[in-house]
Write a protein that holds these residues in place. Structure first.
Motif, short mmCIF file in Angstrom:
data_model
loop_
_atom_site.label_atom_id
_atom_site.label_comp_id
_atom_site.label_asym_id
_atom_site.label_seq_id
_atom_site.Cartn_x
_atom_site.Cartn_y
_atom_site.Cartn_z
N LEU A 14 -7.96 4.55 0.22
CA LEU A 14 -8.42 5.93 1.02
C LEU A 14 -7.14 6.24 0.56
O LEU A 14 -6.19 5.43 1.27
N HIS A 15 -6.70 7.80 1.16
CA HIS A 15 -5.32 8.07 1.62
C HIS A 15 -5.97 9.12 2.37
O HIS A 15 -6.15 10.33 1.71
N LEU A 16 -5.30 9.04 3.33
CA LEU A 16 -5.57 10.06 4.15
C LEU A 16 -4.57 10.94 4.57
O LEU A 16 -4.38 11.58 5.59
N ARG A 17 -3.18 10.48 4.36
CA ARG A 17 -2.34 11.67 4.56
C ARG A 17 -1.89 11.96 6.39
O ARG A 17 -2.20 10.23 6.64
N ALA A 36 -12.55 2.44 6.20
CA ALA A 36 -12.08 2.38 5.18
C ALA A 36 -10.13 2.03 5.63
O ALA A 36 -9.67 1.99 6.14
N ILE A 37 -9.82 0.82 4.08
CA ILE A 37 -8.29 0.56 4.45
C ILE A 37 -7.75 1.78 3.52
O ILE A 37 -7.56 2.35 2.65
N VAL A 38 -6.72 2.14 4.54
CA VAL A 38 -6.01 3.50 4.18
C VAL A 38 -4.39 3.08 3.32
O VAL A 38 -3.64 1.81 3.82
N MET A 39 -3.88 3.94 3.05
CA MET A 39 -3.18 3.51 2.18
C MET A 39 -2.11 3.62 2.51
O MET A 39 -1.95 4.81 3.73
N PRO A 40 -0.67 2.82 2.43
CA PRO A 40 0.37 3.47 3.42
C PRO A 40 1.72 4.59 3.03
O PRO A 40 2.90 4.33 3.16
N THR A 74 -2.70 -0.68 6.84
CA THR A 74 -1.99 -1.23 5.05
C THR A 74 -0.44 -1.03 5.01
O THR A 74 -0.30 -0.07 5.64
N LEU A 75 0.10 -2.01 4.64
CA LEU A 75 1.44 -2.30 5.41
C LEU A 75 2.05 -1.87 3.59
O LEU A 75 1.19 -2.27 2.81
N TYR A 76 3.15 -1.10 3.28
CA TYR A 76 3.46 -1.07 1.80
C TYR A 76 4.94 -1.44 1.98
O TYR A 76 5.72 -2.04 2.67
N LEU A 77 4.43 -2.85 0.68
CA LEU A 77 5.68 -3.33 0.87
C LEU A 77 7.02 -2.97 -0.45
O LEU A 77 6.22 -2.38 -1.01
#
Ligand code: DOR
Ligand code: ZN
Length: 348
Positions: A14-17, A36-40, A74-77
């Protein structure tokens, strides 16, 4: 009227901004989903545990008052990610995975990965501490055909990662092709995939129906009908390797209806109903609960939800737009009717 009682679902992509945009959309997800797994992929990206914990606090602060919704971070690699940060992530209650964006593959992916070789110690640390790697699986070779990018990524990169890190839990995110389904099916049990509602309900004709349709543009782009059918077969098969991840990705209307429109489809307003439609069309509504509520937590090694919710087969009309930041966001199926309605939680 048909009625479906199921364990409350979770959204595993999911993208929550952030900021006002976050406040505008988070209630839609929190109404239906427990977690939800939240995108970074914020600007700047969420690259450390400290940034993820701060972002999690902003999400919690933006939630409507009466919700138990839990954002899983989540972390952004990046090329700067260290094995030490992986160990910190494994210790943190907030962070549940690390996301790999090939640099340039999609929205806010500029800081993503250019060379995987240099990140071998980071992936080895993730394997060691059993932290899942989430992958946006598209080739970034500018010469490659946009419809072939997922397949090229499987052939040139993903196969290699799976082979070199045989114990690493990997989620191949938002798969869009029969090739991806076949890859996941052939891979060992530590490799799973999420599937979006748009890739179950639409094929690439939807981008061009009667004219160009920017609200049907997402990445990876919609594919052929035979791919859609393979995704439906996978999602409705009952195989625990496949689970729900909406990839709901809101963009302000003007940034999509533009000469260079952003990628992303907003589906959080009616996510579970859209999946219900796809599963019902396939004659497999009985398989929705596994896909939406059981396979995801099992893969992430988290407890399944216990609360139940009720979906009713009752038409609802989707608003043409919702308020979003300083403008509006156009939702999937905006202005149209859908067959299912998320009714309520079951009182316990
Ligand atoms: O369509 C997409 N939108 N695909 C992505 O991978 C990113 C997302 C976004 O953040 O807007
Ligand atoms: Zn995404």
């Amino acid at each position: 009227m048909q009625r479906l009682e199921m364990i409350r679902p979770d959204d595993w992509h999911l993208h929550l901004r952030d900021g006002e945009a976050l406040k505008a959309v988070v209630g839609h997800t929190a109404r239906q989903f427990a977690r939800a797994i939240v995108m970074p992929n914020l600007k700047p990206p969420v690259t450390t545990v400290a940034l993820a914990e701060a972002y999690q606090q902003r999400i919690l602060a933006a939630l409507p008052a009466d919700t138990q919704f839990q954002p899983l971070m989540t972390l952004y690699l990046t090329s700067e990610t260290t094995p030490e940060e992986v160990h910190r992530a494994a210790q943190s209650d907030a962070v549940h995975a690390i996301k790999l964006y090939p640099a340039g593959a999609t929205t806010n992916s500029e800081a993503g990965v250019k060379s995987l070789e240099a990140l071998a110690p980071v992936l080895a640390a993730m394997q060691e501490v059993d932290l899942p790697l989430l992958i946006h699986g598209e080739s970034t070779d500018p010469k490659s055909d946009v419809f072939d990018r997922e397949t090229l990524f499987i052939e040139n990169t993903l196969g290699q990662i799976v082979k070199e890190f045989p114990e690493l839990r990997i989620v191949f995110e938002h798969i869009t092709t029969k090739k991806a389904v076949d890859f996941v099916l052939a891979a060992p049990g530590n490799v799973a995939a999420t599937i979006t509602p748009q890739h179950l309900l639409l094929n690439r004709n939807a981008i061009f129906k009667g004219g160009i349709r920017p609200h049907h543009y997402c990445l990876p782009i919609l594919k052929r009908e035979e791919d859609r059918q393979a995704l439906v077969a996978a999602a409705t098969s009952g195989n625990p390797k496949f689970f729900l991840g909406t990839d709901s990705a809101p963009h302000e209307r003007g940034t999509k209806e533009s000469p260079c429109g952003c990628a992303g489809i907003y589906s959080a307003h009616a996510a579970i109903e859209l999946y219900a439609e796809a599963f019902e069309d396939a004659g497999a509504i009985d398989k929705l609960e596994g896909f939406a509520s059981l396979h995801g937590p099992d893969f992430y090694k988290l407890p399944r939800n216990t609360e139940k919710v009720i979906l009713e087969k009752r038409e609802q009309t989707i608003p043409a737009s919702f308020p979003f930041s300083s403008g509006t966001v156009v939702p999937m199926r905006g202005g149209e009717t859908i067959r299912w309605t998320f009714a309520r939680s079951v009182a316990t």
